[in-house]
Design an enzyme around this catalytic site. Sequence first.
Site, mmCIF file in Angstrom:
data_model
loop_
_atom_site.group_PDB
_atom_site.id
_atom_site.type_symbol
_atom_site.label_atom_id
_atom_site.label_comp_id
_atom_site.label_asym_id
_atom_site.label_seq_id
_atom_site.Cartn_x
_atom_site.Cartn_y
_atom_site.Cartn_z
ATOM 1 N N ARG A 88 0.795 -1.219 0.000
ATOM 2 C CA ARG A 88 0.000 0.000 0.000
ATOM 3 C C ARG A 88 0.833 1.277 0.000
ATOM 4 O O ARG A 88 0.580 2.195 -0.772
ATOM 5 C CB ARG A 88 -0.894 0.057 1.244
ATOM 6 N N THR A 89 1.815 1.339 0.889
ATOM 7 C CA THR A 89 2.578 2.588 0.998
ATOM 8 C C THR A 89 3.333 2.835 -0.305
ATOM 9 O O THR A 89 3.352 3.952 -0.819
ATOM 10 C CB THR A 89 3.531 2.524 2.203
ATOM 11 N N LYS A 101 28.491 -3.786 -2.970
ATOM 12 C CA LYS A 101 29.928 -3.528 -3.190
ATOM 13 C C LYS A 101 30.532 -2.839 -1.980
ATOM 14 O O LYS A 101 31.656 -2.366 -2.027
ATOM 15 C CB LYS A 101 30.107 -2.629 -4.413
ATOM 16 N N ARG A 109 11.723 3.350 3.069
ATOM 17 C CA ARG A 109 11.237 2.447 4.110
ATOM 18 C C ARG A 109 12.356 1.458 4.417
ATOM 19 O O ARG A 109 12.925 0.849 3.513
ATOM 20 C CB ARG A 109 10.000 1.692 3.619
ATOM 21 N N HIS A 144 5.752 5.705 11.330
ATOM 22 C CA HIS A 144 5.185 5.648 9.977
ATOM 23 C C HIS A 144 4.354 6.924 9.808
ATOM 24 O O HIS A 144 3.118 6.898 9.793
ATOM 25 C CB HIS A 144 4.324 4.393 9.864
HETATM 26 C C1 NCD Z 1 1.523 -0.969 7.984
HETATM 27 C C2 NCD Z 1 3.034 -0.917 8.090
HETATM 28 O O1 NCD Z 1 3.731 -1.214 7.121
HETATM 29 O O2 NCD Z 1 3.483 -0.548 9.155
HETATM 30 N N1 NCD Z 1 1.077 -1.127 6.670
HETATM 31 C C3 NCD Z 1 0.926 -0.012 5.910
HETATM 32 O O3 NCD Z 1 1.856 0.729 5.692
HETATM 33 N N2 NCD Z 1 -0.315 0.250 5.473
HETATM 34 C C4 NCD Z 1 0.872 -1.884 8.940
HETATM 35 C C5 NCD Z 1 1.355 -3.293 9.087
HETATM 36 O O4 NCD Z 1 2.213 -3.777 8.348
HETATM 37 O O5 NCD Z 1 0.806 -3.954 9.965
#
Ligand code: NCD
Length: 357
Positions: A75-76, A104, A125, A158
Amino acid sequence: MIQDTAREQPVPVGGGTELFHVIDPRVFERRLLDELCDLTTRVRTIAKSNAGARFLQDLLPNCRAMFFFTQPSTRTFLSFNNACHVLGIRTNEIRDPSTSSEVKGESFEDSIRTFSSYVDVIIMRTREPGRAAQAARLMDTIARPVPVINAGSGSDQHPTQALLDIYTLDRSFSERGGIDGKVIGMMGDLKRGRTVRSLCYLMKNYPDVRLVFIAPEQFAMQNDVKGHLKEYGIPFTETEQLGKVLPELDALYVTRMQSEWDNAGESRAVDFKRFSVGTKELGLLKPDGIIMHPLPRGPELDPAVDTDPRAMYWRQERNGMWMRAAVLLKIFRLESRIRYLDLEAFAAQDGDNPLVS
Ligand code: NCD
């Protein structure tokens, strides 16, 4: 055990309501949150017509984004990627570190600096907490800094999920006085769930909100977040009994067990059923209460709930794309191009964009 020392330290967003790096939700003030929510609604509305969609596409055609996602994401990644495309931003990605020069022996700093040589924003991320903050600090020392957006830092934060969650709450309660004064339950693995941790940090902006944490003792909300809530006078209670508190909630934010962080299968010891929502629990929820979930879901959220009008998580997911577009517009200081637009004018020009609802 997650060490508090590994948690991110705030990186300032800059003066006023300007936005540059998006690292830590603690720096967000109400004015900026309200502005982002308004911008999100505007972008969403503009995109509904073909003329509006074309207008948005022309906003950032010379802008390039780097996606550095070394931890899994659906999703993100997709919502940020499509938010970029909505605004005409071109995208690059590294999702598998084995395809980058890290193999490397290139340092993290040199990799980030290299990304910044080619793009205008880095969205990242990582499995480790603190990496996005480290990248942002590095940017602040070089001649051509680009903004860094934290799209999930380990089990710590997040921030853009928290922004879309605020938008979803704000939208859901728009006819009931907004988020102020609401009772918000957060359930599941609150210890290792970064979404609820980040959302808690935004609550100081909403007077009279009360939080109810529903979690097994071993996965209770951590002291760093609870300390923050106490500091800002935000009342919260903790329980293991959903049934007792559910009738008083305006929103229940359900999360899954974050078993990927287990050291020795400790989440298997938890009786999930006590921290899950099905049709039986819906019977206890207020008629105008809402169910949220950051997704992906596990057994804690029965798909039978999906058809209930109070299930807000699919809308929440979709809100993510629009909020992330708003965040990008704010970073690139284009909000004034949107704020004073006549939103009806686009729809009148050439009809609806069939791809957007
Ligand atoms: C969440 C995450 O990655 O922290 N998912 C997201 O970004 N929608 C929640 C999760 O993984 O439980």
